[in-house]
Scaffold this active site. Structure first.
Site: not given
Ligand code: NMX
Ligand code: MLT
Length: 441
Positions: A271, A327, A373, A241, A318
């Site tokens: 996100h 948070r 979240d 964002s 994350h």
């Molecule tokens: N559950 C299952 N798999 C996960 C999760 C999770 N919570 N987090 C990471 N992974 C997987 C990810 O999908 C990836 O799999 P693949 O190689 O098969 O594509 C692998 O682990 C490596 O990912 P990372 O490098 O650890 O994470 P990345 O930096 O790519 O993504 C998020 C970060 C936040 C997108 C990821 O952790 C996620 O999808 N979390 C769940 C959604 C979430 O809670 N998002 C909110 C973030 C905070 N916000 O407010 O924005």
């Molecule tokens: C945020 O608050 O924007 C989320 O934790 C995602 C991020 O920092 O990448």
């Protein structure tokens, strides 16, 4: 608003001069190396942006102008009889770079109250959408409808000098932030409370008034809103964002267009939408297991099932953090102080015990710990704000504080159009064979 603007201008002029000198002397210093994999994997770890309002550390979490969340809770001005920080104070801190006195926060409260009028056509634009439209779609549509009010767009069309861009962005940012609580509350009351709207209360602070217009008069819900609006406001510049708002703003799209773009990014499930996904996921678990209080063993099995279906566990992981999100901790602490026995909060805490070791065991998840979240929805449900599709709108109202104060800084520092270099895989393959280069000029 002259006082705040003048203060900002003095700070921004000094910062711009400092940056000019720094770049003259050190502009050609190398700050790191980029590996090919980073180009294919979401640019993780590449430093490519300047955002002054906050900085994220993978272990320590977010600091706003150097202050952690517990420090903000201690040092920022509070509402009368309140103990949580006023988001007005955080906005001042992000914008000016100094802790506000109580009257500084009060000045922002009254400025936002004065500028909070939302024109009728914005409500008409929301009303034109079917009531089953997602609240984030309504919210972004309303921001777009509000764009008719942009000072920046008007002044640019009249031939504004580039030295004045920051000034017009400043006005738009203040207007927008002032108006968003009314817009958010209108969406909530239209969709979930039979179109019964509540007038703003000019005696309340910005977050307290949001709570009031949503229809929640409990003093501790107002305190929750103050904390919620503070901790969700900013997470340095690279998150989707913030980065999107900054990128779109770099084309001199006005703050309304830029914020709408950023909020479309916040509406993604990886996100900000993750806050609704967490409560949805817990509700589905309860339904499937036919119990309101799943045991840790049952949660364990449900997490494994989620993963086996190729889904993420929402609220965990994350891109930058490698520890439990401060948070999350701030919200856990709020629940411990106000309602430690709440059944949904208890589930969130049990999920916190169960999920990290499972994610760790996958061997690929870089951060198995909860993010912001994972906790926020349970606090809202406690106060009977159960309509989880609305949760990202609350995140969005708060995030506007961070991304818009950054946008003011972007224009004040004269940041140019953002335009990184991209490559094709064919070019990469040729480069690997020793033919040509993949870096831009
Ligand atoms: N559950 C299952 N798999 C996960 C999760 C999770 N919570 N987090 C990471 N992974 C997987 C990810 O999908 C990836 O799999 P693949 O190689 O098969 O594509 C692998 O682990 C490596 O990912 P990372 O490098 O650890 O994470 P990345 O930096 O790519 O993504 C998020 C970060 C936040 C997108 C990821 O952790 C996620 O999808 N979390 C769940 C959604 C979430 O809670 N998002 C909110 C973030 C905070 N916000 O407010 O924005
Ligand atoms: C945020 O608050 O924007 C989320 O934790 C995602 C991020 O920092 O990448």
């Amino acid at each position: 608003m002259g006082v705040l603007k003048d203060k900002f201008k003095a700070k921004a002029d000094a910062a711009a001069a400092e940056i000019r000198d720094m770049l003259k002397e050190h502009g050609n210093k190398k700050i790191g190396e980029v590996q090919l994999s980073q180009v294919y994997q979401g640019m993780r770890g590449i430093t490519g942006l300047v955002t002054e309002t906050s900085l994220l550390d993978s272990q320590d979490g977010i600091r706003f102008r150097g202050y952690s969340i517990p420090e903000l809770q201690q040092k920022l001005p509070k509402a009368k009889k309140g103990s949580e920080p006023l988001p007005e104070g955080l906005f001042y801190l992000m914008l000016i770079g100094e802790l506000p006195a109580e009257e500084d926060a009060g000045y922002i409260t009254s400025t936002w109250q004065r500028r909070s009028h939302v024109p009728n056509h914005v409500f008409a634009a929301i009303d034109a959408l079917p009531v089953n439209t997602h609240p984030m779609t309504m919210f972004v549509s309303a921001i777009m409808a509000l764009q008719t009010e942009s000072n920046f767009a008007k002044r640019y069309a009249e031939g504004m000098n580039k030295k004045d861009y920051w000034d017009a962005v400043f006005d738009d940012a203040m207007d927008l932030i002032a108006r968003l609580p009314r817009v958010a509350a209108y969406i909530y009351r239209r969709k979930y409370r039979n179109n019964q709207h509540i007038h703003p209360n000019g005696l309340l602070d910005w977050a307290g008034n949001l709570a009031h217009m949503l229809g929640f008069e409990d003093e501790s819900f107002k305190e929750l809103m103050r904390l919620y609006m503070t901790i969700h406001a900013d997470h340095e510049g690279g998150n989707v964002s913030a980065h999107t708002t900054h990128l779109v703003g770099s084309a001199l799209s006005d703050p309304y267009l830029s914020l709408a773009a950023g909020m479309n990014g916040l509406a993604g499930p990886l996100h900000g939408l993750a806050n609704q996904e967490v409560v949805k996921w817990i509700t589905e678990m309860q339904d499937e297991l036919k119990t309101k209080v799943p045991s840790k063993e049952q949660i364990d099995a449900y997490v494994r099932k989620t993963l086996s279906e190729g889904k993420v566990v929402p609220g965990y992981g994350h891109a930058v953090l490698r520890k439990t999100d401060p948070r999350f901790e701030a919200q856990m602490d709020f629940a411990k102080r106000h309602f430690p026995d709440d059944p949904l909060v208890q589930i969130v805490w049990n999920v916190y015990e169960v999920v990290p070791p499972i994610l760790q065991s996958l061997g690929k998840v870089k951060n198995p710990w909860p993010n912001v979240d994972a906790h926020s929805g349970a606090l809202l449900v406690h106060y009977n704000l159960k309509e989880y599709e609305f949760y990202t709108v609350l995140f969005a109202v708060s995030r506007a504080l961070g991304v818009l104060s950054s946008l003011i800084w972007d224009r004040a520092l004269g940041f140019p159009l953002e335009r990184p270099k991209s490559v094709t895989t064919e070019l990469v393959k040729n480069w690997l064979k020793g033919e040509g280069e993949i870096w831009g000029d």
